[in-house]
Motif scaffolding. Structure first.
Motif, PDB file in Angstrom:
ATOM      1  N   ASN A 140      87.450 129.581  72.699  1.00 30.52           N
ATOM      2  CA  ASN A 140      86.345 130.666  70.860  1.00 30.52           C
ATOM      3  C   ASN A 140      87.542 130.503  69.910  1.00 30.52           C
ATOM      4  N   ALA A 141      89.118 131.085  70.083  1.00 26.50           N
ATOM      5  CA  ALA A 141      89.403 130.600  68.638  1.00 26.50           C
ATOM      6  C   ALA A 141      89.328 130.110  68.012  1.00 26.50           C
ATOM      7  N   PHE A 142      89.434 128.823  68.674  1.00 28.85           N
ATOM      8  CA  PHE A 142      89.364 128.229  67.329  1.00 28.85           C
ATOM      9  C   PHE A 142      88.144 128.063  66.940  1.00 28.85           C
TER      10      PHE A 142
ATOM     11  N   PRO B  67      97.130 131.163  63.712  1.00 28.28           N
ATOM     12  CA  PRO B  67      96.407 129.823  63.328  1.00 28.28           C
ATOM     13  C   PRO B  67      97.852 128.245  64.307  1.00 28.28           C
ATOM     14  N   VAL B  68      98.651 128.577  64.399  1.00 28.65           N
ATOM     15  CA  VAL B  68      99.918 128.257  64.641  1.00 28.65           C
ATOM     16  C   VAL B  68      99.844 128.833  66.192  1.00 28.65           C
ATOM     17  N   MET B  69      99.708 130.192  66.412  1.00 25.44           N
ATOM     18  CA  MET B  69      99.921 130.769  67.751  1.00 25.44           C
ATOM     19  C   MET B  69      98.828 129.804  68.106  1.00 25.44           C
ATOM     20  N   VAL B  70      97.992 130.541  67.758  1.00 29.52           N
ATOM     21  CA  VAL B  70      96.229 129.580  68.326  1.00 29.52           C
ATOM     22  C   VAL B  70      96.846 128.768  69.060  1.00 29.52           C
TER      23      VAL B  70
ATOM     24  N   ALA C 163      85.345 129.349  61.651  1.00 29.54           N
ATOM     25  CA  ALA C 163      84.211 130.139  61.214  1.00 29.54           C
ATOM     26  C   ALA C 163      84.759 131.015  60.107  1.00 29.54           C
ATOM     27  N   ALA C 164      85.752 131.763  59.994  1.00 28.15           N
ATOM     28  CA  ALA C 164      86.764 132.555  59.278  1.00 28.15           C
ATOM     29  C   ALA C 164      87.221 131.289  58.246  1.00 28.15           C
ATOM     30  N   LYS C 165      88.164 130.757  57.953  1.00 24.30           N
ATOM     31  CA  LYS C 165      88.957 129.488  57.107  1.00 24.30           C
ATOM     32  C   LYS C 165      88.816 128.113  57.402  1.00 24.30           C
ATOM     33  N   ALA C 166      88.130 127.872  57.076  1.00 24.42           N
ATOM     34  CA  ALA C 166      88.191 126.293  57.430  1.00 24.42           C
ATOM     35  C   ALA C 166      89.963 125.668  57.661  1.00 24.42           C
TER      36      ALA C 166
END
Length: 423
Positions: A370-372, A135-138, A377-380
């Motif tokens: 779209n990665a966000f 998430p940090v990298m995204v 969807a996977a984990k809020a």
């Protein structure tokens, strides 16, 4: 028989013996990557606020050291957009881009980041890079892509100001309209790069656009019409030297930024290594790769240039061009060397607006909004971490590392919260 110590500290001794067929494939791939690397190196040097020729220095010895002491045979080491942006963000509050002070600070920044990576590898601390979670990298990469694109618009459209100048957006647009040849070259270069990537992906689009723009720029008198060109590029080998002296306050300022560069650039390189390993069934070692990446940055410092990293796009091109071993990187470096020794004069008429296009088009692939959605969807909580990292990186400009710091802190807090809830 090689001892484990020799295998660890001199991994290139483990390289398989090449034959005529593999050398031929590596030679072709290396020349292809080297020819693409030359204009990219110039472009990423300008992104880092460095003199253009230092990009060629970053593409030479650091790439050789990186592959000799790394663990991934096909990883292309050299100047990359993300690390160049981090260099610019770290130095812009304390120096003028392109000045001797800026160059000196960039050299020390590369040295510190390299030492940190080397020590992590030597003490087998590769796992620490996992602190920079997905998430940090995204969040950070998407923010960095936005920053890079907007930072190149002045050069692309001819809205550049002289150092110390100031003007509103309308005055900049009027300046650009007064010299229409600049945005014409820049926008045409973007259109051609996108078209070549879409319809003729096997061709080296960056090289074709670079050669074509130099030829057209020379014929139409681009510089005489008011366009900025690369100008004289010094020929010859990089001047190997001890990093120049800087103040104690400057050293203190560089350390946090060097740590972020060490973590982010290695995380970026690890992503490339994983992809290459899946495609080639190659075994690689993250600690050995830390050693190689660290030594490459140290070599960059002593070559008078800025921090380098593993390039995903050039690594993919290396594989796509048929490379089978690390010898391809040596051929790529030989291509850059030949250019530095004999051909730099041909870069004089290369428009800077085209360099901006060469930066923008590859960076467009880093934008993945779209990665966000997938993270949410996977984990809020992962989605929140990515968004916060994205926003803090933008708001903290030019201190980009605060975005990573915020993201890492949130990741650690979320991890401990989940652990407490599971008990």
């Amino acid at each position: 028989m090689l001892t484990p110590v020799l295998r660890r500290f001199f991994p290139f001794l483990n390289w398989p013996r090449p034959n005529r067929q593999t050398l031929g494939r590596d030679c072709w791939a290396g020349i292809t990557v080297g020819l693409v690397l030359i204009p990219q190196a110039l472009a990423y040097a300008t992104l880092a606020g460095m003199p253009a020729h230092t990009g060629l220095y970053a593409a030479l010895l650091p790439s050789v050291v990186g592959v000799l002491w790394g663990s991934s045979a096909l990883l292309a080491v050299g100047p990359v957009a993300l690390t160049s942006l981090l260099v610019y963000g770290a130095l812009s509050p304390i120096a003028q881009p392109g000045s001797p002070q800026w160059v000196a600070l960039a050299i020390w920044l590369a040295l510190y980041a390299g030492i940190m990576q080397f020590l992590l590898g030597a003490f087998r601390g590769g796992r620490i890079a996992s602190l920079v979670s997905t998430p940090v990298m995204v969040g950070f990469i998407n923010a960095a892509a936005v920053i890079i694109i907007f930072s190149q618009l002045p050069a692309l459209l001819g809205m550049e100001l002289s150092p110390g100048g100031s003007a509103g957006i309308m005055e900049r647009l009027r300046n650009a309209a007064a010299i229409p040849i600049v945005p014409v070259f820049g926008c045409t270069a973007i259109a051609l790069l996108l078209a070549l990537r879409r319809f003729l992906p096997r061709l080296p689009g960056i090289l074709i656009v670079t050669i074509g723009s130099i030829a057209v720029s020379t014929m139409v008198g681009y510089s005489s019409a008011g366009g900025n060109v690369v100008g004289d590029v010094p020929s010859g080998l990089p001047p190997l030297a001890i990093p120049p002296a800087i103040s104690l306050d400057s050293h203190r300022h560089l350390l946090p930024a060097a740590l972020i560069i060490a973590l982010i650039s290695f995380t970026e390189a690890m992503s490339s290594c994983r992809v290459l390993a899946r495609k080639t069934n190659e075994q690689w070692d993250e600690n050995q790769e830390l050693l190689g990446q660290g030594l490459a940055k140290v070599t960059a410092a002593f070559s008078g240039t800025f921090a380098v990293s593993g390039s995903f796009s050039r690594s993919a091109l290396n594989l796509y061009s048929g490379a089978v071993s690390a010898w391809s990187t040596l051929f790529a470096a030989a291509t850059v060397l030949a250019f530095l020794l004999f051909l730099t004069e041909y870069l004089f008429h290369l428009p800077k607006s085209v360099l901006a296009a060469i930066i923008i088009v590859p960076v467009l692939t880093l934008l993945d909004l779209n990665a966000f959605r997938q993270l949410f969807a996977a984990k809020a909580s992962d989605g929140v971490i990515a968004v916060v990292t994205f926003l803090v990186t933008l708001l903290a400009l030019p201190h980009l590392y605060w975005g990573v710091v915020a993201g890492v802190c949130l990741s650690v807090a979320a991890h401990f919260y989940r652990k407490c809830r599971s008990r």
